[in-house]
Design an enzyme around this catalytic site. Structure first.
Site, PDB file in Angstrom:
ATOM      1  CE  LYS A 151      14.371 -10.193 -10.573  1.00 23.27           C
ATOM      2  NZ  LYS A 151      14.990  -9.504  -9.463  1.00 23.27           N
ATOM      3  CG  ASN A 153       0.598   2.130   3.727  1.00 21.25           C
ATOM      4  OD1 ASN A 153      -0.490   2.202   3.168  1.00 21.25           O
ATOM      5  ND2 ASN A 153       1.700   2.641   3.236  1.00 21.25           N
ATOM      6  N   GLY A 154      -0.140  -1.257   6.549  1.00 15.29           N
ATOM      7  CA  GLY A 154       0.190  -2.143   7.660  1.00 15.29           C
ATOM      8  C   GLY A 154      -0.990  -3.039   7.979  1.00 15.29           C
ATOM      9  CD1 TRP A 193      -0.036  -5.549  -3.642  1.00 17.32           C
ATOM     10  CD2 TRP A 193       0.137  -6.384  -1.576  1.00 17.32           C
ATOM     11  NE1 TRP A 193       0.578  -6.774  -3.725  1.00 17.32           N
ATOM     12  CE2 TRP A 193       0.695  -7.313  -2.484  1.00 17.32           C
ATOM     13  CE3 TRP A 193       0.143  -6.709  -0.215  1.00 17.32           C
ATOM     14  CZ2 TRP A 193       1.245  -8.524  -2.082  1.00 17.32           C
ATOM     15  CZ3 TRP A 193       0.686  -7.916   0.184  1.00 17.32           C
ATOM     16  CH2 TRP A 193       1.228  -8.804  -0.743  1.00 17.32           C
ATOM     17  CE  LYS A 212      11.640  -1.986  -6.037  1.00 12.04           C
ATOM     18  NZ  LYS A 212      12.445  -2.992  -6.764  1.00 12.04           N
ATOM     19  CB  CYS A 257      -0.861   0.038   1.255  1.00 16.11           C
ATOM     20  SG  CYS A 257      -1.890  -1.404   1.457  1.00 16.11           S
ATOM     21  NE  ARG A 306       4.543   2.017  -1.059  1.00 17.19           N
ATOM     22  CZ  ARG A 306       5.413   2.141  -0.082  1.00 17.19           C
ATOM     23  NH1 ARG A 306       6.535   2.785  -0.297  1.00 17.19           N
ATOM     24  NH2 ARG A 306       5.185   1.637   1.107  1.00 17.19           N
ATOM     25  CD  GLU A 331      10.136 -10.239  -9.125  1.00 15.20           C
ATOM     26  OE1 GLU A 331      11.289 -10.432  -9.574  1.00 15.20           O
ATOM     27  OE2 GLU A 331       9.915  -9.514  -8.146  1.00 15.20           O
ATOM     28  CG  HIS A 388      21.605 -36.009  -6.591  1.00 13.43           C
ATOM     29  ND1 HIS A 388      22.031 -37.278  -6.251  1.00 13.43           N
ATOM     30  CD2 HIS A 388      22.726 -35.260  -6.730  1.00 13.43           C
ATOM     31  CE1 HIS A 388      23.354 -37.289  -6.158  1.00 13.43           C
ATOM     32  NE2 HIS A 388      23.795 -36.071  -6.454  1.00 13.43           N
ATOM     33  CD  GLU A 414      17.806 -11.861  -8.628  1.00 11.57           C
ATOM     34  OE1 GLU A 414      17.311 -12.438  -7.660  1.00 11.57           O
ATOM     35  OE2 GLU A 414      17.371 -10.781  -9.057  1.00 11.57           O
TER      36      GLU A 414
END
Ligand code: AGP
Length: 674
Positions: A550, A113-114, A88, A669, A2, A27, A553, A569, A546
């Site tokens: 990416k 927010n939170g 969000w 974000k 948010c 964000r 995502e 394996h 990474e």
């Protein structure tokens, strides 16, 4: 996550709030909303699902009858004080009724927010008190709670004024009107206006309300009873105050306010601020009035603009050579790393440590994994790395004399912050110095750590972290050298080699970026694929992780990374001609081993995409597409350089798939909630 923006000015605040919301889009959010006090000091609110442009469109076409509160004319959506929010979803689906601001009785409007952890309990009480809920959010309890406290404050004032003002005014029963209903007793409001000049109605109400909340919040609150005041409060979620001339603003981060100011006050944990056009008054966690410094941001509004690039991610990938230069500036000399780059007491601290514990999330965690190889291989210092969300909920054994390192682009990641806070409790009995490697000055992690190293990547807007990762690796290579030197575990020759390698890094990254055309061609192979494997050995294993992160995502293709030696394996069973296998092949001690692993894949019909060092000499042949991504990279520069073509690969696959590159679905974000 948010985003909050708000302000109080002499001019119409709506365009400033909208611009702020756009600047917070990065964000991650699913809906947005804005509430203002209009020229008649009534709350007007507009909310919308989806992108800010939907909200903007609604504002443009707003008709008086669509407004939530009563309107007495057909004036536009304008006001000089207001709050706005990008949501969000955490509690309740993405929907207009769950979007902020939340309002109570057309008297109080709140953005948050939170997470209010005890919201269920508060909701039960408020339902009994007669409040009605129109959303599934935890935030609505905040609006009701502030309303209730406001009424209590007002009652106290009216009680002490009733004898002289009016016999008809009686202490108020908490009203339970639904949204859109008429406001409370007007006579009472008149009395309040008289008392308002020497009282802090909204400040008192919010301060009292905060006592009921458990959890984390950044709050912006306005109320019709105190129409020139904006209240901001922070606990566990960041909030900054933008200082203007005759106008003040609030936002989740400075980028939202750069078009209107470069002067900021960073609220500290537990702070509550009363903000008017002329004055900002801040109270700390104990209710004491405090002065917080005004800091000048060196960011410009331009720094967070897209320029010639189609996406922020692309812009940020191409900013990496400069980001490395900026991160190194003032931290190295011709041949040496300045230990003091980590703080003036860093050398004394590094001399005492015996091991390193790194804690981070996502991409930042991957940079920590690379550093583990460096610390143990190059200077022989034991180094553990763990994701914060696991670390914080177990009982980790942490030895005395451990350097506790958090890594974070945002400095606000809730899990990482919680892990650090947990360690701070142990500091009374153990020597556990803390260091954060972070991209955002004045963020929570930087404030809570003993030592701070700021990566100078500049604002990173794309949800997918690129330049922040690169500069984290630069920072970690400097830390490796600083610790190695301080502990007398690194020779001058080793140090020089690292420093000279870092000096070449911007050039190596530029060279890797030149392969974009070839990468665009290769990206085509992924268009119809549902899965991909990424392989690497040594430091290339975290780089493979990474690369896989990416790709999933931003392109939503399932991707997994494996140490190449681990294929046999299990994952070898997945190999067939439909699964692209991306491999990173530097010219190092493990190259021959890696080549054997690749033959295992080839023998099963796997389609390989190999990013190699010119000296690695893996030739293109059926089943192998080889890109000579770099040349003569060293131990430190190799993982940083090889990561660049993987970033470009994900970006171009996402373009082909037509996904929202900068704001991928479901992601934020800065992850400021658990
Ligand atoms: C990276 O592309 C991600 N968006 C994500 O994994 C990110 O790195 C993670 O959430 C940690 O964020 P931080 O660096 O701000 O703490």
């Amino acid at each position: 996550m948010c985003g909050i923006v708000g302000g109080v000015a002499e001019r119409n605040i709506v365009p400033i709030l909208l611009e702020g919301l756009k600047r917070l889009e990065y964000r991650g959010y699913d809906s947005s909303g804005i509430a203002i006090l209009d020229t008649e000091e009534q709350i007007q609110r507009i909310r919308s699902l989806g992108k800010i442009k939907n909200l903007e469109q609604k504002i443009k076409t707003i008709d008086a009858s669509n407004l939530v509160a009563r309107r007495r004319d057909d004036q536009n959506f304008q006001g000089k004080i207001g709050i706005a929010h990008t949501r969000w979803a955490t509690h309740g689906v993405p929907a207009e009724n769950n979007a902020h601001p939340h309002i109570c009785n057309n008297r109080v409007a709140v953005v948050h927010n939170g997470i209010i952890e005890n919201y269920q309990q508060l909701k039960t009480q408020q339902l009994e008190q007669g409040y009605r809920f129109t959303s599934e959010t935890d935030t609505e309890v905040v609006a009701h709670c502030v309303h209730r406290e406001l009424v209590n404050v007002i009652n106290n004032i009216t009680l002490s004024n009733t004898t002289s003002v009016s016999p008809n005014v009686t202490p108020t029963v908490i009203p339970s009107e639904a949204e859109g209903s008429p406001t409370d007793n007007t006579q009472q409001q008149k009395i309040l206006r008289q008392a308002q000049d020497d009282s802090d109605l909204l400040l008192q109400a919010v301060t009292n309300a905060l006592k009921h909340f458990e959890g984390a919040y950044a709050l912006g609150v306005v109320a019709t009873d105190d129409p020139d005041t904006l209240i901001a409060a922070r606990k566990g979620s960041p909030l900054v105050i933008g200082v203007g001339i005759g106008e003040h603003f609030i936002a989740s981060d400075v980028s939202a306010l750069l078009p209107v100011t470069q002067s900021f006050i960073f609220l500290e944990e537990g702070d509550v601020a009363k903000i008017t056009r002329e004055v900002v008054t801040i109270y700390d966690v104990n209710g004491e009035q405090v002065e917080r410094p005004v800091k000048i941001s060196n960011l410009t509004a331009h720094a967070v603009e897209l320029g010639e690039h189609r996406h922020y991610m692309h812009k940020e990938i191409f900013e990496q050579p400069q980001a490395v230069i900026d991160t190194l500036e003032g931290r190295i000399t011709q041949d040496h790393v300045l230990v003091s780059a980590f703080g003036y007491e860093a050398e004394a601290i590094f001399k005492t440590i015996q091991q390193i514990q790194i804690i981070a999330c996502g991409t930042s965690y991957h940079s920590g994994l690379v550093a583990k190889y460096w610390f143990e291989d190059i200077v022989g210092v034991p180094c553990q790395v763990e994701v914060a969300s696991e670390y914080r909920y177990r009982n980790p054994v942490i030895q005395d004399n451990t350097l506790f390192v958090t890594i974070s682009q945002s400095g606000e990641t809730a899990d990482t912050l919680a892990a650090l806070q947990q360690i701070k409790l142990l500091k009374k009995v153990k020597n556990i110095p803390t260091l954060t490697i972070c991209n955002v000055p004045e963020s929570s992690l930087t404030r809570e750590s003993d030592l701070t190293f700021l990566t100078h990547a500049g604002p990173e807007i794309g949800v997918a972290s690129t330049k922040a990762f690169t500069t984290q690796l630069v920072a970690l290579s400097l830390l490796l050298t600083a610790v190695g030197k301080s502990m007398s575990l690194m020779s001058e020759e080793q140090e020089q080699k690292i420093v000279h390698g870092l000096q070449k890094l911007p050039g190596l990254i530029r060279k890797a970026l030149q392969h974009e055309e070839k990468i665009i061609e290769i990206a085509q192979c992924f268009a119809e694929r549902e899965s991909a494997l990424f392989l690497g050995r040594g430091t290339m294993y975290p780089i493979a992780m990474e690369g896989a992160l990416k790709l999933k995502e931003i392109s939503y293709i399932h991707a997994e990374a494996y140490p190449a030696g681990e294929l046999k394996h299990g994952p070898l069973a997945l190999i067939d001609e439909h699964i692209p296998v991306v491999t990173i092949a530097p010219h190092d001690d493990l190259l021959e081993k890696l080549k054997s692993n690749l033959q295992e894949v080839k023998a099963r019909g796997g389609q390989m995409i190999v990013f190699e060092d010119e000296q690695s000499n893996i030739s293109s042949e059926p089943g192998f597409r080889v890109i000579k991504a770099t040349t003569n990279v060293g131990r430190i520069t190799a993982p940083i350089t090889f990561n660049v073509p993987l970033q470009l690969l994900s970006y171009h696959v996402a373009l082909i798939k037509g996904t929202d590159v900068d704001q991928p679905r479901n992601l934020a974000k800065s992850v400021t909630v658990e």
